[in-house]
Design a protein around this motif. Structure first.
Motif, short mmCIF file in Angstrom:
data_model
loop_
_atom_site.label_atom_id
_atom_site.label_comp_id
_atom_site.label_asym_id
_atom_site.label_seq_id
_atom_site.Cartn_x
_atom_site.Cartn_y
_atom_site.Cartn_z
N ALA A 154 -0.24 15.20 -2.52
CA ALA A 154 0.21 15.10 -3.91
C ALA A 154 -0.87 15.54 -4.90
N GLY A 155 -2.10 15.12 -4.69
CA GLY A 155 -3.16 15.37 -5.66
C GLY A 155 -3.90 16.69 -5.50
N THR A 156 -4.03 17.17 -4.29
CA THR A 156 -4.78 18.40 -4.05
C THR A 156 -4.23 19.59 -4.84
N PRO A 157 -2.90 19.80 -4.87
CA PRO A 157 -2.39 20.94 -5.65
C PRO A 157 -2.73 20.84 -7.14
N LEU A 158 -2.75 19.64 -7.69
CA LEU A 158 -3.12 19.47 -9.10
C LEU A 158 -4.57 19.87 -9.33
N PHE A 159 -5.44 19.44 -8.42
CA PHE A 159 -6.86 19.76 -8.52
C PHE A 159 -7.09 21.26 -8.35
N GLU A 160 -6.48 21.85 -7.34
CA GLU A 160 -6.67 23.28 -7.09
C GLU A 160 -6.12 24.12 -8.24
N ARG A 161 -5.03 23.67 -8.84
CA ARG A 161 -4.47 24.38 -10.00
C ARG A 161 -5.45 24.33 -11.17
N TYR A 168 0.83 -1.20 0.00
CA TYR A 168 0.00 0.00 0.00
C TYR A 168 0.87 1.26 0.00
N ALA A 169 1.88 1.29 0.86
CA ALA A 169 2.77 2.46 0.93
C ALA A 169 3.50 2.65 -0.40
N GLY A 170 3.92 1.58 -1.03
CA GLY A 170 4.59 1.69 -2.33
C GLY A 170 3.67 2.23 -3.41
N GLU A 171 2.41 1.81 -3.39
CA GLU A 171 1.45 2.31 -4.36
C GLU A 171 1.20 3.80 -4.18
N VAL A 172 1.06 4.23 -2.93
CA VAL A 172 0.83 5.65 -2.66
C VAL A 172 2.07 6.46 -3.03
N GLU A 173 3.25 5.92 -2.74
CA GLU A 173 4.47 6.63 -3.13
C GLU A 173 4.52 6.81 -4.65
N ALA A 174 4.11 5.80 -5.40
CA ALA A 174 4.08 5.91 -6.87
C ALA A 174 3.09 7.00 -7.30
N LEU A 175 1.93 7.10 -6.62
CA LEU A 175 0.98 8.17 -6.92
C LEU A 175 1.59 9.54 -6.67
N CYS A 176 2.34 9.65 -5.59
CA CYS A 176 3.00 10.92 -5.28
C CYS A 176 4.04 11.27 -6.35
N GLU A 177 4.74 10.26 -6.82
CA GLU A 177 5.75 10.49 -7.87
C GLU A 177 5.08 10.94 -9.16
N VAL A 178 3.93 10.36 -9.50
CA VAL A 178 3.20 10.79 -10.70
C VAL A 178 2.81 12.26 -10.56
N CYS A 226 -0.31 7.43 4.50
CA CYS A 226 -0.50 7.28 3.06
C CYS A 226 -1.60 8.22 2.55
N ARG A 227 -2.71 8.28 3.28
CA ARG A 227 -3.80 9.16 2.87
C ARG A 227 -3.34 10.62 2.85
N GLU A 228 -2.61 11.04 3.89
CA GLU A 228 -2.10 12.41 3.94
C GLU A 228 -1.17 12.69 2.76
N SER A 229 -0.31 11.73 2.43
CA SER A 229 0.62 11.91 1.31
C SER A 229 -0.13 11.99 -0.01
N MET A 230 -1.14 11.14 -0.18
CA MET A 230 -1.91 11.13 -1.42
C MET A 230 -2.64 12.47 -1.61
N TYR A 231 -3.23 12.96 -0.55
CA TYR A 231 -3.92 14.25 -0.63
C TYR A 231 -2.93 15.38 -0.87
#
Length: 192
Positions: free
Chosen positions: A136-143, A75-85, A129-134
């Motif tokens: 990573a993704g929140t700035p993309l959404f807000e932009r 799970y942590a590896g998957e979330v880390e990959a999402l953060c890298e994307v 993991c949830r905090e990291s995912m948010y």
């Protein structure tokens, strides 16, 4: 965003072995587990995972003493990959960056469902993991919202729940899933 570090990266780094051969086995086990859990759910056989990785069951247990440890590491590896994307797409146009990240998120949901069957949703690793995912993704959404590319009457949490719901069902094929996702994202698109 490229300089930003996410808490999940520390979890992944501390769990991954440093010796090259051990790291190779660790990575092979995670890849095999990802595949097995996607196919068979949380109850996939650990022996099957070891076989798929080309290692013995003892190597699996040296790396992952319990099934839960394997779930958490995967799970942590998957979330880390999402953060890298998120880092990789940060310089794309706002809508393209957001939809590219969401496409990866949708793929991640397949593994996440199997793993979460076995994890307590409020475990320390899940929260990190949830905090990291948010993060990573929140700035993309807000932009995308600031650029007028995404609706402003929704939150990032709303968006993730929508995508999670779409990925929770089965489809005839990937083309159908992609078409349904595209239809849903048309509803997210802002008016320019």
């Amino acid at each position: 965003m490229s300089a930003q570090s996410f808490p999940v990266s520390e979890i992944v780094a501390t769990r991954r072995p440093h010796r090259k051969d051990a790291a190779r086995n660790y990575d092979a086990l995670l890849a095999a587990a990802r595949e097995a859990f996607a196919e068979q759910g949380a109850e996939a056989s650990l022996e099957d995972i070891a076989r798929r990785a080309g290692v013995g069951i003892g190597t699996l247990y040296r790396n992952f003493p319990t099934r839960r440890h394997l779930f958490e590491s995967l799970y942590a590896g998957e979330v880390e990959a999402l953060c890298e994307v998120a880092r990789e797409v940060a310089d794309l146009e706002p809508w393209e960056a957001l939809t590219t990240w969401l496409d990866r998120f949708a793929g991640y949901m397949v593994t996440k469902r199997a793993v979460l069957e076995a994890l307590n949703n409020e475990s320390a690793i899940f929260v990190t993991c949830r905090e990291s995912m948010y993060a990573a993704g929140t700035p993309l959404f807000e932009r995308a919202q600031r650029a007028g590319e995404a609706r402003t009457d929704m939150t990032f949490s709303d968006l993730l729940r929508m995508v999670a719901g779409i990925t929770a069902t089965t489809y005839d094929d990937d083309t159908q899933r992609d078409r349904v996702m595209s239809i849903a994202l048309d509803g997210v698109r802002g008016t320019r």
